[in-house]
Design an enzyme around this catalytic site. Structure first.
Site, PDB file in Angstrom:
ATOM      1  N   GLY A  21       3.593   5.621  -2.693  1.00  0.00           N
ATOM      2  CA  GLY A  21       4.511   6.418  -3.490  1.00  0.00           C
ATOM      3  C   GLY A  21       3.830   7.632  -4.085  1.00  0.00           C
ATOM      4  CG  ASN A  22       3.609   8.023  -8.433  1.00  0.00           C
ATOM      5  OD1 ASN A  22       2.987   7.025  -8.089  1.00  0.00           O
ATOM      6  ND2 ASN A  22       4.016   8.214  -9.670  1.00  0.00           N
ATOM      7  CE  LYS A 133       4.242   2.710   7.377  1.00  0.00           C
ATOM      8  NZ  LYS A 133       4.567   1.928   6.187  1.00  0.00           N
ATOM      9  CE  LYS A 217       0.808   1.540   1.010  1.00  0.00           C
ATOM     10  NZ  LYS A 217       1.616   1.209  -0.194  1.00  0.00           N
ATOM     11  CE  LYS A 275       5.894   0.118  -1.756  1.00  0.00           C
ATOM     12  NZ  LYS A 275       5.899   0.742  -0.428  1.00  0.00           N
TER      13      LYS A 275
END
Length: 327
Positions: A21-22, A133, A217, A275
């Site tokens: 994300g960030n 992906k 990841k 996730k």
């Protein structure tokens, strides 16, 4: 060398923290080195505090960076474009360097080592015939199809934008696991399995060949966490928790859950789905604790007091207060 030494007779809990994300690049920000360096410095400042009470192993994404390298390679017509596994390695080396330096600058009690990590995948993984992906920058729909037609890519919607998609095979084995374990045991903060690792297939003689793919990841981080036997897996992203009804007026954060409680819910395959699958695999395999939440809350995520906390026992799902539609 400033290698960490825990207090006599004690052991800091070990954790894999996956940056996403960030952590390295916010949506809409320019794909520039200065932007990445600033983001790495911000992430390192947060991780520095956590590293005093936890022995961290850090993983990270590479989608925007590997996509940019692919665009750069395609623009230079004097040579054949480099294969995706080589671009994976280039991007992981780039990000690893930036994170390693930022972490060493922010942490004075241990040294950081970044490793370009190979991860074995199956040559016959069905993902090779069904790319999913996301990598690279975002486009509007018209531009995405234009770029895809010109370069032979597959593109799909990603929220309000469009992005390139590539195969994402299952991670099976981390080649450098023994080296990573020895470095962790020696007290180093290790940055590894970047971008999910560089995907390779293994022949009958144990030789490796790179393949055109990107490994998820979070799934690679879960495999690493299981194989290292860490206490906690944290997936740090750009939302503060996993939500039921995300993006709707009735959305509610899930503050605690069991793996089965999460598996009974549906989450988007292109964002929260991997996730959730990753944390479920880790908790089911180890009985340890996992968490999903904001990078800004990483110390509280490690302590079990923020984000979505996943444990083997307890209520299947526990919700926080509704917060209204997401921005």
């Amino acid at each position: 060398m400033a290698i960490a030494q825990p207090p006599s007779g004690s052991r800091r809990p070990r954790a894999v923290v996956a940056l996403g994300g960030n952590a390295l690049l916010r949506r809409g920000e320019p794909l520039e080195a200065a932007t990445q360096a600033r983001a790495a410095q911000s992430a390192a400042a947060i991780l520095a505090g956590a590293s005093r009470r936890h022995q961290l192993v850090v993983t990270h994404g590479n989608g925007p960076q590997v996509g940019l390298l692919a665009l750069m390679g395609d623009a230079y017509r004097e040579t054949e474009p480099y294969p995706l596994d080589v671009l994976d390695a280039e991007s992981v080396g780039q990000i690893g360097y930036v994170l390693e330096m930022a972490l060493d600058n922010a942490i004075d009690h241990q040294d950081t080592v970044a490793i370009i990590t190979r991860v074995v995948v199956d040559a016959d993984d069905p993902a090779f015939s069904a790319p999913t992906k996301f990598i690279g920058p975002v486009y509007d729909e018209a531009r995405a199809h234009e770029v895809a037609d010109a370069r032979g890519w597959t593109v799909k919607p990603d929220g309000d934008h469009w992005r390139r998609v590539v195969p994402s095979p299952e991670p099976r084995r981390i080649v450098q696991l023994p080296a990573i374990r020895r470095l962790v045991d020696a007290g180093f903060l290790v940055v590894c399995a970047g971008g999910g690792g560089v995907p390779v297939v293994e022949d009958a003689d144990g030789r490796h060949t790179g393949v055109e793919a990107v490994i998820d990841k979070d799934l690679a981080s879960a495999l690493l966490a299981v194989d290292l036997g860490v206490d906690t897996l944290v997936l740090a992203t750009d939302v503060d928790a996993v939500y039921d009804g995300f993006g709707t007026p009735d959305q509610r954060p899930i503050v605690a859950a069991t793996p089965q409680g999460l598996r009974d819910r549906a989450f988007p395959a292109g964002s929260m789905g991997p996730k959730v699958e990753a944390v479920c695999r880790f908790v089911e395999a180890t009985g340890g604790r996992a968490a999903i939440g904001s990078l800004d809350d990483v110390e509280a995520l490690l302590d079990g007091t923020a984000g979505t906390q996943i444990r083997a026992g307890g209520p299947a799902l526990e919700h926080g207060e509704p917060v209204g539609r997401a921005a």
